[in-house]
Design a protein around this motif. Structure first.
Motif, PDB file in Angstrom:
ATOM      1  N   VAL A   1       0.866  -1.176   0.000  1.00 56.57           N
ATOM      2  CA  VAL A   1       0.000   0.000   0.000  1.00 56.57           C
ATOM      3  C   VAL A   1       0.909   1.235   0.000  1.00 56.57           C
ATOM      4  CG1 VAL A   1      -2.014  -1.047   1.097  1.00 56.57           C
ATOM      5  CG2 VAL A   1      -0.157  -0.178   2.511  1.00 56.57           C
ATOM      6  N   VAL A   2       0.343   2.370  -0.342  1.00 56.21           N
ATOM      7  CA  VAL A   2       1.147   3.583  -0.476  1.00 56.21           C
ATOM      8  C   VAL A   2       0.766   4.583   0.598  1.00 56.21           C
ATOM      9  CG1 VAL A   2       1.850   5.464  -1.998  1.00 56.21           C
ATOM     10  CG2 VAL A   2       1.309   3.208  -2.962  1.00 56.21           C
ATOM     11  N   ASP A   3       1.727   4.906   1.430  1.00 58.81           N
ATOM     12  CA  ASP A   3       1.551   5.942   2.452  1.00 58.81           C
ATOM     13  C   ASP A   3       1.830   7.289   1.785  1.00 58.81           C
ATOM     14  OD1 ASP A   3       1.515   7.587   4.653  1.00 58.81           O
ATOM     15  OD2 ASP A   3       3.446   6.904   5.439  1.00 58.81           O
ATOM     16  N   GLU A   4       0.777   8.015   1.515  1.00 55.91           N
ATOM     17  CA  GLU A   4       0.875   9.281   0.804  1.00 55.91           C
ATOM     18  C   GLU A   4      -0.212  10.220   1.305  1.00 55.91           C
ATOM     19  OE1 GLU A   4       0.081   8.433  -3.303  1.00 55.91           O
ATOM     20  OE2 GLU A   4      -1.798   7.398  -2.855  1.00 55.91           O
TER      21      GLU A   4
ATOM     22  N   SER B   1       5.697   7.677   3.772  1.00 57.04           N
ATOM     23  CA  SER B   1       6.769   6.715   3.512  1.00 57.04           C
ATOM     24  C   SER B   1       6.635   5.971   2.199  1.00 57.04           C
ATOM     25  CB  SER B   1       6.828   5.705   4.663  1.00 57.04           C
ATOM     26  OG  SER B   1       7.024   6.387   5.876  1.00 57.04           O
ATOM     27  N   GLY B   2       5.635   6.334   1.403  1.00 56.08           N
ATOM     28  CA  GLY B   2       5.517   5.684   0.110  1.00 56.08           C
ATOM     29  C   GLY B   2       5.023   4.259   0.230  1.00 56.08           C
ATOM     30  N   GLN B   3       5.657   3.350  -0.504  1.00 57.76           N
ATOM     31  CA  GLN B   3       5.193   1.969  -0.565  1.00 57.76           C
ATOM     32  C   GLN B   3       5.627   1.194   0.676  1.00 57.76           C
ATOM     33  OE1 GLN B   3       6.863   0.740  -4.329  1.00 57.76           O
ATOM     34  NE2 GLN B   3       4.920   1.131  -5.393  1.00 57.76           N
TER      35      GLN B   3
ATOM     36  N   ARG C   1      15.219   8.307   1.984  1.00 60.45           N
ATOM     37  CA  ARG C   1      13.967   8.558   2.673  1.00 60.45           C
ATOM     38  C   ARG C   1      13.961   7.829   3.987  1.00 60.45           C
ATOM     39  NH1 ARG C   1       9.161   6.033  -0.194  1.00 60.45           N
ATOM     40  NH2 ARG C   1       9.788   4.253   1.061  1.00 60.45           N
ATOM     41  N   ALA C   2      13.640   8.536   5.063  1.00 62.64           N
ATOM     42  CA  ALA C   2      13.572   7.887   6.377  1.00 62.64           C
ATOM     43  C   ALA C   2      12.362   6.982   6.429  1.00 62.64           C
ATOM     44  CB  ALA C   2      13.489   8.942   7.474  1.00 62.64           C
TER      45      ALA C   2
END
Length: 710
Positions: free
Chosen positions: A391-394, A411-413, A700-701
């Motif tokens: 899933v994509v955290d956006e 955090s993205g994917q 990216r953290a």
């Protein structure tokens, strides 16, 4: 030839010339009078027949009322003995006049003049009932003192038309057989005044510590006020309500001429000195919850009862200690623990039963924060998602609502496992939108949430009020592989040695497919092993979830291990901020303190799936990610995010101090089972290859754990 007189036409009767409606009205009147006469004859026959069968006055004085009830723990230890408490029988001429005047004024002001049933009072009650129709409220105010005596001695409190008719006939018959003084003497010595006290002498001794023969006006007003609602107006349960009700009694006494207005004004119920209550312990939270259920379980109203319950005294002591030691000083705490079949093994409704009988485990409704995400992820899993789905955290906006992550970053994917473990709010919002917020609400109801659930987007973060016992029940049903778990506290009831009730566990209701429950358990145990619930670890497999609401007003931890599911809530009754309160701190520690003792003698039970670390485990430099506090997604009452400056700081939490602790697979194995440790990557080598879609960019953290809540 004689002339003939003209014949006058015959006069027609009124009956023949009257219109049809007049004839109908006459017949209706005749029928009504006939029915009324028949009813009157039937009533008189019933009254005098009943009068002849009534016991003598001495027999009525000695007849028992109320039931003795002994309540047993699971090991048969007697928890408490309840039932009628009788003082000395006070004869009419020894009853203080103020007591007689108070009870007549407030309960039946026409007692001296009616025949047992008060038509005026009945008409007033019917008028009030019509005004309140549709509200579900019962017809009130129609029972005279004589009717109440009849009900107390001969009938049950079951509310229906047949009982009211029998009560009226008995009252009319009693008025034909006994004097008003005798009826009032019976009433004041037999009516229930709360706290197990029957009669004014028992009530006076319980509440004031002296016999009823020396009652003052203020004390008499307090006792008279109890009859309407003994539990609500009890001075030991709610002194303010008792004083308020006593003031009403004094006002009615002045209105009816029993005392003067000056006397009423000069009498202050607040000056009444109450007798000290005997010390109670937290077991009463459980018995207060369980015993009212007897009314629906059995019909026996006279024989002494032996009630066997599910309560485990060892677990109860551990629960009481866990709440007392871990709840913040200015906060309350509650705990409920269910066995795999729904048996309540421990229940604590607050820090101190004597200080507050309010049961926060079963009565309080509070926002659960991210503990509510259980239903979001159950809905997503049932819809076909898997724990390792990407899933994509956006950033996301749903109907004008934009949930944010505590880190302020996205955090993205990531996998669903990672999103749940660290309570990523954007993912919960997206999953809720995907399956439908109504679907999430339906899932919550399916799993036993009985309070109203809103379907606004922010509901995925726990904005709807819930009860601790309902949330614990939901988690228990997940632990039972999707089979519904219904909490119960009474296993069997006996009367005179005969079993009159035996509880039967129903395992026929399947809420979700076993594979859905297994995947949910997988997520829950990961949250305890590496995520927000680490403080709940007890050295054996645990699955659970934390919950924290805005500004640290509520902290939750609910989880299960070895067949036992336990829910913990902490917060203030006035819903004010409790500094530092988070689901992963005090509630999780209380859970661990209780469960360590509660499951000590139970065999270790492994879950169907082993603990699997989230994908971020391969980035050792990001261990701080694992220790971010679980302190809630802060939104207002309408579900809108609070400004950043209005949100409480999270860097002062106890969990924040754990940032240097190394998380590795060996530690996970020690805490959750015996699985051999996985090979550790060589620090000098690159991490093993993974699916590129799952690997975050190097610049990216990784996502920090999100604040939960609403």
């Amino acid at each position: 030839m004689a002339s003939r007189k003209p014949q006058t036409p015959a006069r027609k009767s009124w009956w023949r010339t009257g219109s049809a409606w007049k004839r109908i009205a006459l017949w209706t009147l005749i029928a009504g009078v006939g029915v009324g006469l028949i009813a009157m004859v039937a009533l008189l026959t019933a009254v005098y027949s009943t009068r002849s069968s009534l016991p003598s006055y001495d027999e009525l004085k000695s007849s028992p009322n109320g039931q003795m009830v002994r309540v047993h723990a699971a090991d048969s230890t007697v928890l408490v003995s309840l039932g009628p408490s009788y003082g000395e029988w006070i004869k009419y001429d020894q009853i203080p006049q103020v007591m007689k005047d108070a009870i007549i004024a407030v309960e039946d002001r026409r007692f001296e003049s009616h025949w047992g049933v008060d038509p005026l009072g009945l008409a007033r009650a019917v008028r009030t009932g019509i005004a309140n129709r549709g509200t579900g409220r019962r017809l009130q105010g129609a029972s005279t003192i004589t009717q109440q005596v009849a009900r107390t001695i001969f009938l049950s409190n079951k509310y229906d038309f047949g009982r009211k008719m029998r009560e009226a006939v008995l009252a009319l018959a009693m008025e034909r057989k006994f004097s008003k003084d005798q009826i009032l003497e019976l009433y004041l010595n037999k009516v229930y005044f709360g706290g197990g006290a029957y009669g004014i002498d028992a009530a006076s001794r319980k509440f004031f510590g002296h016999p009823a023969s020396s009652l003052s006006l203020a004390e008499a007003a307090v006792i008279a006020g109890l009859v309407k609602a003994p539990s609500h107006y009890s001075p030991t349960a709610d002194a303010e309500a008792a004083v308020s009700r006593a003031s009403v009694v004094l006002g009615v006494m002045a209105e009816t001429g029993k005392i003067s207005q000056a006397t009423a004004a000069a009498t202050d119920p607040r000056t009444v000195k109450l007798a000290p209550e005997p010390r109670q312990n937290s077991v009463r939270y459980f018995t207060d919850w369980a015993l009212p259920q007897l009314e629906t379980l059995i019909d026996e109203t006279e024989a002494p009862l032996e009630v066997w319950t599910t309560l485990d005294l060892g677990m109860q002591r551990a629960a009481d200690e866990a709440i007392r030691k871990n709840a913040p000083g200015d906060a309350q705490g509650a705990l409920v623990s269910l066995d795999r079949d729904g048996a309540v093994r421990a229940m604590v409704g607050g820090k101190d039963y004597v200080a507050s009988i309010y049961n926060r485990a079963t009565q309080a409704v509070r926002q659960p924060g991210s503990a509510f995400k259980l239903f979001v992820y159950l809905s997503a899993l049932e819809a076909g998602h898997k724990v390792d789905d990407i899933v994509v955290d956006e950033p996301v906006t749903i109907n004008g609502w934009s949930p944010r992550n505590n880190s302020g970053r996205n955090s993205g994917q990531i996998t669903i496992r990672t999103a749940f473990t660290y309570s990523i709010n954007t993912i919960a919002a997206k999953l809720g939108q995907e399956v439908g917020f109504g679907t999430v609400a339906d899932m919550a109801r399916r799993f036993g949430i009985t309070t109203p659930i809103n379907t606004q987007p922010a509901m995925v973060l726990g904005t709807s009020n819930v009860r601790l016992i309902d949330m614990t029940r939901a988690f228990a049903s997940v632990g039972q592989k999707g089979v519904a778990v219904t909490p119960y506290g009474i296993t069997r009831v006996t009367a005179n040695g005969n079993v009159i009730y035996q509880h039967e566990v129903d395992t026929s209701h399947v809420l979700v497919a076993p594979y859905v429950a297994a995947q949910m358990t997988d997520l829950l145990q990961t949250a305890v092993a590496t995520g927000t619930g680490r403080a709940a670890q007890i050295g054996r497999p645990v699955a659970g979830k934390t919950g924290t609401t805005s500004s640290n007003k509520d902290g939750w931890f609910i989880g299960f291990s070895s067949g036992l599911t336990t829910g913990v809530w902490m917060g203030r009754d006035d819903a004010k901020v409790v500094p530092g309160l988070q689901g992963g701190t005090a509630p999780a520690r209380a859970f661990a303190a209780f469960m360590t003792k509660a499951v000590a003698k139970r065999p270790v039970e492994q879950f169907e799936t082993q603990v699997t670390l989230p994908e971020w485990q391969l980035e050792p430099e990001d261990n701080a990610y694992y220790t971010a506090p679980d302190n809630g997604m802060f939104v207002d009452a309408d579900g809108n995010p609070l400004s950043e400056e209005r949100q409480p700081r999270s860097d002062d939490s106890e969990e924040g101090a754990q940032g240097d602790e190394q998380l590795d697979q060996d530690w996970i194995d020690r805490m959750t089972g015996n699985r051999p440790p996985a090979p550790q990557p060589d620090p000098g080598r690159a991490p093993p290859p993974r699916d590129a879609a799952r690997q975050p960019p190097q610049d990216r953290a990784p996502p920090r754990e999100n604040p939960e809540g609403f």
